[in-house]
Write a protein that holds these residues in place. Structure first.
Motif, PDB file in Angstrom:
ATOM      1  N   VAL A 167       0.808  -1.210   0.000  1.00  0.00           N
ATOM      2  CA  VAL A 167       0.000   0.000   0.000  1.00  0.00           C
ATOM      3  C   VAL A 167       0.841   1.260   0.000  1.00  0.00           C
ATOM      4  CG1 VAL A 167      -1.793   1.256   1.263  1.00  0.00           C
ATOM      5  CG2 VAL A 167      -1.829  -1.197   1.208  1.00  0.00           C
ATOM      6  N   ALA A 168       2.158   1.161   0.129  1.00  0.00           N
ATOM      7  CA  ALA A 168       2.988   2.350   0.307  1.00  0.00           C
ATOM      8  C   ALA A 168       2.513   3.474  -0.602  1.00  0.00           C
ATOM      9  CB  ALA A 168       4.435   2.012   0.008  1.00  0.00           C
ATOM     10  N   THR A 169       2.093   4.575   0.006  1.00  0.00           N
ATOM     11  CA  THR A 169       1.583   5.693  -0.785  1.00  0.00           C
ATOM     12  C   THR A 169       2.710   6.333  -1.565  1.00  0.00           C
ATOM     13  OG1 THR A 169       1.832   7.116   1.139  1.00  0.00           O
ATOM     14  CG2 THR A 169      -0.344   6.190   0.743  1.00  0.00           C
ATOM     15  N   ALA A 170       2.318   7.093  -2.541  1.00  0.00           N
ATOM     16  CA  ALA A 170       3.329   7.561  -3.480  1.00  0.00           C
ATOM     17  C   ALA A 170       2.997   8.943  -4.008  1.00  0.00           C
ATOM     18  CB  ALA A 170       3.417   6.575  -4.651  1.00  0.00           C
ATOM     19  N   THR A 171       4.021   9.567  -4.562  1.00  0.00           N
ATOM     20  CA  THR A 171       3.832  10.728  -5.423  1.00  0.00           C
ATOM     21  C   THR A 171       3.928  10.219  -6.852  1.00  0.00           C
ATOM     22  OG1 THR A 171       4.764  12.257  -3.802  1.00  0.00           O
ATOM     23  CG2 THR A 171       4.713  12.977  -6.095  1.00  0.00           C
ATOM     24  N   ILE A 172       2.828  10.318  -7.563  1.00  0.00           N
ATOM     25  CA  ILE A 172       2.766   9.807  -8.927  1.00  0.00           C
ATOM     26  C   ILE A 172       2.649  11.001  -9.858  1.00  0.00           C
ATOM     27  CG2 ILE A 172       1.506   8.341 -10.543  1.00  0.00           C
ATOM     28  CD1 ILE A 172       0.467   6.813  -8.081  1.00  0.00           C
ATOM     29  N   GLY A 173       3.698  11.240 -10.629  1.00  0.00           N
ATOM     30  CA  GLY A 173       3.741  12.453 -11.416  1.00  0.00           C
ATOM     31  C   GLY A 173       3.850  13.644 -10.479  1.00  0.00           C
TER      32      GLY A 173
END
Length: 497
Positions: A167-173
């Protein structure tokens, strides 16, 4: 059953075991005490209590025998309406001291009829929504002092939440994921041991670094939290390695009984919230509906305190509504980076959530009649007309309840995607609200793919904040649902990238 007032399903909290106790003055029994919990997701000023009546074993308790106690202060019944500086928070009970000479040992049927003015939900001059906190329960008369209660900041289960795999959240773009603490409302209200540290532990498990904090849920001294409360939030944030993105404030226009907030009152409240947001280290203040003629002054105040204001665009409004477009035009005229919008995805519900339908079916509603209501919700019938139509088709009380919800709290319709696009150049961040995500990572209620596609196309850079409101269905599944929602957003954003 349906109610004219908003009623959340926290009745077990209103009258809980151990809340009825013997009252002694010295060695003599003088009466009894009753501790009453607030059936709402946020706290309210004591002045918002418009009706509080008690019955014991079917007999009304005369008002002249009652003395209310809160924050080590005593109030006669007619003084509650004046106590606008006393904040009844969700973790602390309002105590009623009743001087009736005492109750017999054993069990008693206790009833409370409690109506609370919803101080931020103003419909017109002097007209506010109401919260129904009424409940009836059989309670056993207890002896000795009640157990101490802890605030949201003090409470902690001490349970470590295991890391959620994958589930590790991310910065996508250019888009960064975050979570609103509002999503943990069910446990926060129902579990006296669940508090801020537990919510931060949940964020760690989900891999989330940024959060939104709602002041009236967390602070015992809202709307003016103490420096000790603010310091405690900052210390816990540092301990758990999380960072506040936004502070959720309100414009509580009905805090003072019989008095609608003036422009001066509103500016003072906005300033107070900006100061709190600044002291917490928040980038944004999510504000209530600031009147158009106060937007410019609010933007100037926000710049002074270094905190950006985002006004939420929330259901039942849609982006194309005249009032929303007027606010957008005024913001374009002011053209300040310290003033913008926070679109809430709850504006785009296209059908009721399945857990809501399951609950109505469990209460006896016909699935076929519910399908009819969904299919014909926007065919021209108002709520009364739909009630009459379903009654003709054989519907009863369970269907009435469902219809009231579908025309109110869970209202739905075609998503205003084109209107949404007109807001995007003024957005501070997004409330990515949701009610239910399926195991295969789809949201049947809200067109997430279309909304995220519009956001990416606009070139937005900032925070997409998941806000779970399915806690209203009382499935105690916030962690599972937030994990699914974060994965769903990642799936969509990755495909768009």
């Amino acid at each position: 059953m349906p109610t004219l007032f908003m009623k959340l399903p926290h009745e077990e909290k209103v009258l809980h075991p151990g809340s009825l106790r013997e009252l002694r003055l010295g060695e003599a029994v003088a009466g009894f005490t009753l501790d009453i919990g607030l059936n709402y997701y946020r706290g309210m000023p004591l002045s918002s209590v418009e009706k509080l009546e008690l019955t014991v074993d079917g007999t009304p308790v005369p008002a002249e025998l009652m003395l209310f106690e809160y924050n080590e202060k005593l109030f006669m019944p007619d003084q509650l309406s004046l106590a606008f500086t006393e904040f009844w928070d969700i973790k602390h009970d309002l105590r009623v001291n009743v001087y009736n000479g005492g109750l017999a040992e054993g069990d008693h049927e206790v009833g409370v009829e409690l109506h609370v003015r919803n101080v931020y939900m103003q419909f017109g001059l002097g007209a506010y929504g109401m919260v129904d906190g009424s409940a009836t329960r059989t309670l056993t008369l207890e002896h000795g002092p009640a157990a101490p209660q802890r605030s949201v900041i003090e409470a902690s289960t001490g349970v470590t939440v295991p890391r959620e795999e994958g589930v590790a959240t991310a910065t996508i773009g250019t888009i960064e994921q975050a979570v609103s603490l509002y999503g943990f409302e069910e446990r926060l209200v129902d579990d006296p041991d669940f508090g801020l540290a537990d919510m931060f532990a949940e964020l760690n498990s989900l891999g989330v670094k940024k959060y939104e904090l709602i002041g009236s849920m967390v602070f015992s001294q809202y709307p003016h939290p103490t420096q000790a409360e603010i310091a405690a939030v900052r210390a816990l944030s540092e301990q758990y390695g999380v960072q506040i993105n936004s502070y959720g404030g309100y414009l509580d226009k009905g805090r003072i009984t019989g008095h609608d907030a003036t422009d001066a009152d509103l500016i003072l409240d906005i300033t107070s919230d900006l100061m709190t947001a600044r002291d917490l280290g928040a980038t944004f203040l999510r504000s209530g509906d600031i009147p158009l003629h106060l937007l410019e002054a609010s933007a100037a105040m926000a710049e002074r305190y270094g905190v950006r204001i985002g006004i939420e665009v929330h259901a039942p409004h849609t982006p194309s509504d005249a009032s929303v477009q007027a606010m957008l035009a005024k913001m374009d005229e002011i053209d300040s980076p310290y003033l913008g919008l926070v679109p809430d995805f709850g504006c785009f519900i296209e059908r009721p959530a399945q857990p809501a339908l399951d609950r109505h079916i469990a209460n006896g509603a016909s699935p076929e009649l519910l399908d009819y209501v969904i299919a014909h919700r926007h065919d021209g019938l108002d709520e009364a007309g739909m009630q009459a139509k379903i009654a003709e088709m054989g519907g009863g009380e369970a269907e009435k309840w469902a219809i009231s919800e579908m025309f109110g709290f869970l209202s739905f319709g075609p998503a205003d995607i084109e209107g949404f696009k007109t807001l995007l150049h003024r957005v501070q961040y997004f409330h990515s609200k949701f009610y239910h995500v399926t195991e295969d990572l789809t949201d049947p209620q809200i067109p997430v793919e279309k909304l995220l596609a519009a956001i990416v196309e606009s070139g937005f850079s900032g925070v997409l904040l998941s806000e779970y409101e399915g806690h209203a269905f009382h499935l105690n599944d916030a962690h599972e649902q937030l994990a699914r929602h974060l994965k769903l957003e990642q799936k969509v954003l990755t495909a768009l990238a």
